[in-house]
Design a protein around this motif. Structure first.
Motif, PDB file in Angstrom:
ATOM      1  N   GLY A 218     -21.496  -2.625  -9.269  1.00  0.00           N
ATOM      2  CA  GLY A 218     -22.262  -3.236  -8.189  1.00  0.00           C
ATOM      3  C   GLY A 218     -22.061  -2.697  -6.885  1.00  0.00           C
ATOM      4  O   GLY A 218     -21.002  -2.058  -6.676  1.00  0.00           O
ATOM      5  N   THR A 219     -22.781  -3.061  -5.833  1.00  0.00           N
ATOM      6  CA  THR A 219     -22.328  -2.630  -4.553  1.00  0.00           C
ATOM      7  C   THR A 219     -22.440  -3.774  -3.742  1.00  0.00           C
ATOM      8  O   THR A 219     -22.992  -4.725  -4.099  1.00  0.00           O
ATOM      9  N   LEU A 220     -21.623  -3.558  -2.542  1.00  0.00           N
ATOM     10  CA  LEU A 220     -21.429  -4.807  -1.696  1.00  0.00           C
ATOM     11  C   LEU A 220     -21.816  -4.278  -0.384  1.00  0.00           C
ATOM     12  O   LEU A 220     -21.780  -2.982   0.051  1.00  0.00           O
ATOM     13  N   ASP A 221     -22.512  -5.295   0.310  1.00  0.00           N
ATOM     14  CA  ASP A 221     -22.931  -5.019   1.785  1.00  0.00           C
ATOM     15  C   ASP A 221     -21.644  -5.084   2.777  1.00  0.00           C
ATOM     16  O   ASP A 221     -20.420  -5.318   2.412  1.00  0.00           O
ATOM     17  N   VAL A 222     -22.024  -5.099   3.819  1.00  0.00           N
ATOM     18  CA  VAL A 222     -20.847  -5.081   5.029  1.00  0.00           C
ATOM     19  C   VAL A 222     -20.310  -6.551   4.978  1.00  0.00           C
ATOM     20  O   VAL A 222     -19.303  -6.655   5.669  1.00  0.00           O
TER      21      VAL A 222
END
Length: 566
Positions: free
Chosen positions: A107-111
């Protein structure tokens, strides 16, 4: 007193059997297996725990390494897509690459640290997106490479990490179910192996301990049997005290196979056997002492009875003659009465002197010591015997390799030879040949008195040197030749032993020989022998030939009159 002491030692008057056994009183057969079992359980538990922790740390470390490696690969894949356009944070096409493990989450994480997009590699290999609840379980992970454990609804427990860089922050996770299943299987295997091993080890230890303790059990059984023996008294396993001494019963011992000095039990068994040997020796010595005291008391009573009777007889005769003389000269001729009174007085005086001599010798009062020539002494005694008993054939033999000189009291030594010759004269028939010989060697001097009379009865032979021993048990003697007081041979034995010598006798019909052995001047005393129970056997020596007298004669009595009596 011993029973009161035992009662005092028992608490509340109870015997040891009435009290319940304490844990410290359990036998080694129960305590040793228990101790070994507890030790094995502790060792197995510590070993299993150590293996579990080491294996768990290894598996978790391996899983963490794979998670980190996967995260680095995912981060490299996303970095190539960041330039494609603004939707690059949702592009998770790297999960479609071959080699991704089943259950891998990417997955990817936002700021703000929330998961903007996440997918999982299912069993069929086609990645699918996570729902909101599953993504929410992965929120809050900082992109610093640290590892976290999170439980994802519907997927299980994961080991998760996040990495940030010039591109988007990437989140990667691998399932922990495989590691947990492996650890659980390891625990099950360890438990089964530990239980089986402990059971086998316990059985083996119990068998080995019991086998090793068997010798100790036999030692305890032998000690218990000895403790039950009547050591304070002799058991009736032999003849009664009236017929002979009661033998000490044989005490139990530990067998030789259990006395191996290489083992502690063998050392205890050997020590117990030695103790039992000492106990038996002490019991036998005590019994011999008691028997000797009993025999000594019996001899003393018999001595007092015989001495009293021997003294009473002449006193009664003297009193009778005095009564007759008081009744008047017509009752008995005064000259005859005085002659008989003088004879009985001389007889009583001789008996008293003999008893006093024996008492002095018993006290260890040695006779006067000077150099004495046995050859001359024996020759004089033979001439005196020939003058007294010319109805016997008296012979003298001198077998001298060296002068027959001894240190001693010449008068007492002459008394010994005279007593033996008087014994032969009084208790053998007319015409008996009596041979007296003297032998001299460098170490000893030997006097032998041999006759061809009827011999000493076998029943009296062991007691021939005891005091007041006569073949005729009655004390009546009708004439002077019928026997003496029974002290002659006892005096001869006592004088010989006082001079450091020994006397013995052997007898059979047609041959009786007394042997006197004396040490030469300057040589040690001869070893004493029990002339009462075990007369010494003299060595045969060539003597002048004798011929047995054919005339039958009564049985010879082993009693002699003292040399002071005519």
């Amino acid at each position: 007193m011993s029973s009161r002491l035992r009662h005092r030692l028992r608490p509340h008057g109870r015997s040891p059997r009435d009290r319940s056994p304490s844990p410290h009183g359990r036998s080694l057969r129960s305590r040793l297996p228990l101790l070994v079992g507890v030790t094995l359980v502790v060792v197995c538990a510590v070993t299993a725990l150590t293996v579990f922790l080491v294996q768990r740390a290894y598996l978790l470390g391996d899983l963490d390494q794979r998670v980190t490696n996967t995260a680095e690969r995912v981060q490299g894949g996303t970095r190539g897509t960041t330039e494609a356009g603004p939707d690059a944070d949702k592009d998770l096409a790297f999960l479609d690459q071959r080699g991704q493990a089943v259950g891998t989450i990417g997955g990817t994480l936002d700021v703000d640290g929330y998961v903007s997009a996440a997918r999982v590699v299912p069993q069929d290999g086609d990645p699918r997106s996570l729902n909101a609840a599953q993504r929410a379980a992965l929120d809050g992970i900082e992109a610093d490479g640290s590892l976290h454990t999170r439980t994802v609804p519907g997927l299980g427990t994961y080991r998760v990490t996040a990495l940030g860089g010039s591109g988007h922050a990437v989140l990667t996770g691998l399932p922990m179910d495989g590691v947990r299943d492996m650890i659980r299987d390891l625990v099950v295997v360890e438990a089964v192996v530990a239980v089986v091993g402990l059971a086998a080890a316990g059985c083996v230890c119990a068998v080995v301990i019991r086998r090793q303790l068997r010798p100790l059990g036999r030692v305890a059984a032998a000690a218990a049997e000895v403790s039950r023996s009547a050591l304070d008294r002799a058991e009736a396993t032999g003849p009664t005290p009236a017929s002979g001494p009661t033998p000490v019963p044989g005490l139990a011992r530990v067998s030789e196979r259990d006395t191996d000095p290489g083992s502690e039990a063998g050392q205890v068994a050997a020590a117990l056997n030695r103790m039992i040997d000492h106990v038996e020796s002490s019991l036998a010595e005590r019994q011999r002492g008691e028997e000797e005291i009993r025999r000594s008391e019996e001899r003393t009573r018999r001595l007092l009875a015989d001495a009293s009777h021997e003294l009473r007889t002449p006193l009664a005769a003297i009193a009778g003659y005095a009564e007759l003389m008081n009744r008047g000269p017509g009752m008995i001729e005064p000259t005859l009465a005085w002659r008989r009174v003088s004879a009985e007085s001389a007889r009583m005086t001789g008996l008293v002197e003999d008893l006093l001599l024996l008492a002095r010798l018993d006290e260890g009062r040695l006779p006067h010591s000077a150099e004495a020539d046995l050859a001359a002494l024996v020759a004089d005694a033979v001439w005196d015997a020939r003058a007294t008993g010319d109805d016997h054939d008296w012979q003298l033999g001198l077998l001298l390799d060296t002068p027959a000189l001894v240190a001693g009291d010449e008068a007492r030594l002459h008394q010994v030879v005279a007593n033996l010759l008087a014994n032969a004269r009084m208790h053998t028939p007319v015409g008996t040949t009596v041979v007296t010989s003297v032998e001299a060697t460098d170490e000893r001097r030997v006097i032998r008195v041999r006759d061809n009379g009827p011999g000493i009865p076998p029943a009296l032979l062991p007691r021939v040197f005891e005091r007041f021993t006569r073949a005729d048990a009655s004390r009546s003697r009708p004439d002077a030749r019928s026997g003496g007081s029974g002290l002659g041979l006892a005096i001869a034995a006592a004088i010989t032993q006082a001079h450091g010598g020994r006397i013995g006798v052997e007898s059979e019909p047609g041959r009786t020989e007394f042997t006197i052995e004396l040490p030469a001047i300057g040589t040690p005393r001869l070893l004493p022998v029990d002339t009462v129970s075990a007369p010494s056997t003299p060595t045969p020596t060539s003597l002048p030939p004798t011929s047995p007298h054919p005339t039958p004669a009564p049985t010879r009595a082993p009693d002699i009159a003292s040399s002071s009596m005519s």
